[in-house]
Design an enzyme around this catalytic site. Structure first.
Site, PDB file in Angstrom:
ATOM      1  N   GLU A 260      11.230 -34.656  35.321  1.00 39.18           N
ATOM      2  CA  GLU A 260      11.847 -33.339  35.430  1.00 39.18           C
ATOM      3  C   GLU A 260      12.675 -32.953  34.202  1.00 39.18           C
ATOM      4  O   GLU A 260      13.905 -32.762  34.293  1.00 39.18           O
ATOM      5  CB  GLU A 260      12.710 -33.274  36.694  1.00 39.18           C
ATOM      6  CG  GLU A 260      11.916 -33.500  37.967  1.00 39.18           C
ATOM      7  CD  GLU A 260      12.709 -33.317  39.247  1.00 39.18           C
ATOM      8  OE1 GLU A 260      12.100 -33.284  40.328  1.00 39.18           O
ATOM      9  OE2 GLU A 260      13.958 -33.190  39.166  1.00 39.18           O
TER      10      GLU A 260
ATOM     11  N   GLU B 105       7.137 -36.889  43.510  1.00 43.59           N
ATOM     12  CA  GLU B 105       8.319 -36.814  44.367  1.00 43.59           C
ATOM     13  C   GLU B 105       8.088 -35.760  45.430  1.00 43.59           C
ATOM     14  O   GLU B 105       7.650 -34.645  45.130  1.00 43.59           O
ATOM     15  CB  GLU B 105       9.597 -36.438  43.595  1.00 43.59           C
ATOM     16  CG  GLU B 105      10.220 -37.547  42.794  1.00 43.59           C
ATOM     17  CD  GLU B 105      11.538 -37.104  42.150  1.00 43.59           C
ATOM     18  OE1 GLU B 105      12.209 -36.213  42.721  1.00 43.59           O
ATOM     19  OE2 GLU B 105      11.883 -37.646  41.102  1.00 43.59           O
TER      20      GLU B 105
END
Length: 486
Positions: free
Chosen positions: A179, A386
C-alpha cells in the site's frame, strides 16, 4: 438461477463453489504490527516507533514496542498457521531490523530472525511471501527527508538486495511495497500515519519515489533471485463510485481514481502517469522536473503478480452545498486531506452494515474491483493480499471467541473472489487480514482484525470461531455452510 443460502444449501451447491486449482490460502501480518522486540538485536527506531511514541498520535498512547511478541513467539504462531491449514503466510521485513540506518551492511542478527521464520514456515509446509516494506522507514532516512527525497528510492534498492541475498533461496514470492498510497498520502498528506507530515506536494513527490523504488527493487530482485521466484507489489486500490449519475460526481470519481489508484498503476503497469492526474496536481508539483529520464521505464519493470487489498468501497461526490468538508473516506481523521489536488471532493459512507472501523461491508465491491483490474491490465495475475474486518471481539469465560460478523464478512468476500475467478479473472489466492490481533497503526490496540485473538497482557493466542471456519474453507477448497464449525 439464484443459489441457495449458504446455511441451507445442499451438498451439490458446495461442489459448484470450488476455488481454482492451486488457489493459495493465506493470512498476512506486518512487522511493526506483530513483532515487538523493538530495540533487540540491533534494531533501531523506524518512523512508526517515533510516531507512536509521540503523544497524541496513537490511540491510548499505544506503541508497537511489544505488539504480539511475534519475534519471540513465531514458532507457536507458525504452529497455529499449520493448524488452520494455511498454504502461505505473508509477512513483512523490518528495514530497521535489517539495516538500522537505511545504509550500509546488514545486521546479521536481524536477518537471522527472518531466516528462522522462513525455515519454520517451510518446515510446516507453508510458503513464505515476503514484503520488503510495510510502512516502517528507518528514522534516519526520514531525518534525511524520507520518501519525498529521491535518495530514499536508491537506499531501498540496496536494502532489497540485502534481503534477497539472505532469503532468496527459500522465499518463492516477493512483494516490494504494501500500500504505497498509505505511505505517501497518509504519511505525508493527511499526517494520520508516520511520519505525520501534512505537505501535499511532498506526498506527491513521495508517490513518485515509491514508484521509482518499486522498479529499482524489481530489477534487484530479478538479478538476485532464482528464475522461478515471483515478484509483485500490493496496492490498496480504491473501488471508487460516484454518489449520483451526474457529471460533477463522475468527475469527482475520476479525480479520486487518479490520485488514489492510477498514480501507482499508471507508472508501474503502463509506464506513464495519467494526464488527468498531472493536470489536477500541476499547481503542486513540477512534474517534468520531478520525473527524470528513465524513471518511468524503471518504475514499469515487469512483475509476475499484482496484489490487491480491499476492505470497503469509496463513495464520492462533488462538494456538498459548495463545501468540501465531508470526508468519510475511511482513512482517519485529520484537518489535512490525503487527496492532493482534489481536496474539494466529498466522501460519503455507503449504506449497509459496518465493521468496527465504521467501514461499509460490501463484498460486491471486491468482485467489481477484481473484474475491473483484470480488464484494465489483461494478462497480469492477481492475488487478494489483504481482506478482513475489525469487530468488537471478546474472550468468553470458557475461553472462546465467537465472531459471527467476521465469518459473514469473510464468506461474502470469498464468494466475491470465487465469482470473479468463475468469470475469468486470473485470481490466484486470498490472504486474510489478519492472522492475529495486532497493533492497528493509529488505532493502537483498540481494533481487532485477527482470526486469532491475542491477550496483550499474557500474549495468549486463542483461535476465534472465524479461524476454525477459515480452516474448513481451506480443507474443502470451497465455501462451506455459513456457520462456524464446532
Amino acid at each position: 438461477m439464484t443459489a441457495a443460502r449458504p446455511d441451507t444449501a445442499p451438498k451439490q451447491v458446495f461442489e459448484t463453489a470450488q476455488f481454482p486449482p492451486g488457489f493459495v490460502w493465506g493470512a498476512a501480518t506486518a512487522a511493526y504490527q506483530v513483532e515487538g522486540a523493538a530495540a533487540e538485536d540491533g534494531r533501531t527506531p523506524s518512523i512508526w516507533d517515533t510516531f507512536s511514541h509521540t503523544p497524541g498520535k496513537v490511540h491510548n498512547g499505544d506503541t508497537g514496542d511489544v505488539a504480539a511478541d511475534h519475534y519471540h513467539r513465531y514458532r507457536d504462531d507458525v504452529a497455529l498457521m499449520k493448524r488452520i491449514g494455511l498454504t502461505a503466510y505473508r509477512f513483512s521485513v523490518s528495514w530497521s531490523r535489517v539495516q538500522p540506518t537505511g545504509r550500509g551492511p546488514a545486521v546479521e542478527r536481524g536477518l537471522d530472525f527472518y531466516r528462522r521464520l522462513v525455515d519454520e514456515l517451510l518446515g510446516a509446509g507453508i510458503s513464505p511471501v515476503a514484503t520488503l516494506y510495510h510502512w516502517d522507514l528507518p528514522q534516519e532516512l526520514e531525518d534525511a527527508g524520507g520518501w519525498p527525497q529521491r535518495e530514499t528510492a536508491e537506499r531501498f534498492a540496496d536494502y532489497a538486495a540485502l534481503v534477497a541475498d539472505a532469503l532468496g533461496d527459500r522465499v518463492p514470492t516477493w512483494t516490494t511495497f504494501n500500500e504505497p498510497w498509505c505511505t505517501a498520502f497518509l504519511g505525508y498528506g493527511s499526517g494520520v500515519h508516520a511520519p505525520g507530515r501534512t505537505e501535499p506536494a511532498a506526498a506527491l513527490h513521495a508517490a513518485h519515489h515509491l514508484n521509482l523504488a518499486h522498479g529499482r527493487a524489481i530489477e534487484v530482485l530479478r538479478d538476485r533471485l532464482p528464475a522461478t521466484a515471483r515478484t509483485s507489489v500490493t496496492l490498496n486500490l480504491h473501488q471508487v463510485r460516484p454518489l449520483t449519475g451526474g457529471a460533477a460526481d463522475a468527475d469527482a470519481a475520476r479525480r479520486i481514481d487518479a490520485v488514489g489508484n492510477r498514480v501507482f498503476t499508471g507508472p508501474m503497469l503502463r509506464g506513464a502517469y495519467p494526464e488527468d492526474l498531472l493536470a489536477d496536481t500541476a499547481h503542486l508539483v513540477d512534474w517534468p522536473k520531478l520525473v527524470r529520464d528513465g524513471d518511468l521505464a524503471a518504475a514499469s519493470r515487469p512483475m509476475d503478480v499484482l496484489g490487491v487489498n480491499y476492505y470497503t468501497p469509496t463513495l464520492v461526490s462533488a462538494p456538498v452545498d459548495g463545501r468540501g468538508d465531508s470526508r468519510d473516506d475511511g482513512h482517519g481523521n485529520s484537518d489535512h486531506s490525503p487527496w492532493p489536488g482534489s481536496e474539494h471532493v466529498a466522501f460519503h459512507l455507503a449504506e449497509g452494515k459496518r465493521t468496527a472501523m465504521n467501514w461499509a461491508i460490501d463484498p460486491d465491491g471486491l468482485y467489481r474491483l477484481l473484474v475491473d483490474v483484470s480488464r484494465d491490465h489483461p494478462g497480469l495475475p492477481l492475488m487478494v493480499t489483504e481482506n478482513g474486518a475489525a469487530f468488537d471481539d471478546h474472550l468468553s469465560s470458557d475461553g472462546r471467541v465467537e465472531d459471527p460478523e467476521r465469518i459473514a464478512y469473510l464468506h461474502g468476500h470469498l464468494d466475491a473472489v470465487r465469482r470473479a475467478a468463475a468469470d475469468g479473472v486470473d485470481v490466484r489466492g486470498y490472504f486474510l487480514w489478519s492472522l492475529m490481533d495486532n497493533f492497528e497503526w493509529a488505532y493502537g490496540y483498540s481494533k481487532r482484525f485477527g482470526a486469532v485473538h491475542v491477550d496483550y497482557t499474557t500474549q495468549l493466542r486463542t483461535p476465534k470461531a472465524s479461524a476454525h471456519w477459515y480452516a474448513e474453507v481451506i480443507r474443502r477448497h470451497a465455501l462451506p455452510p455459513h456457520t462456524a464449525p464446532r
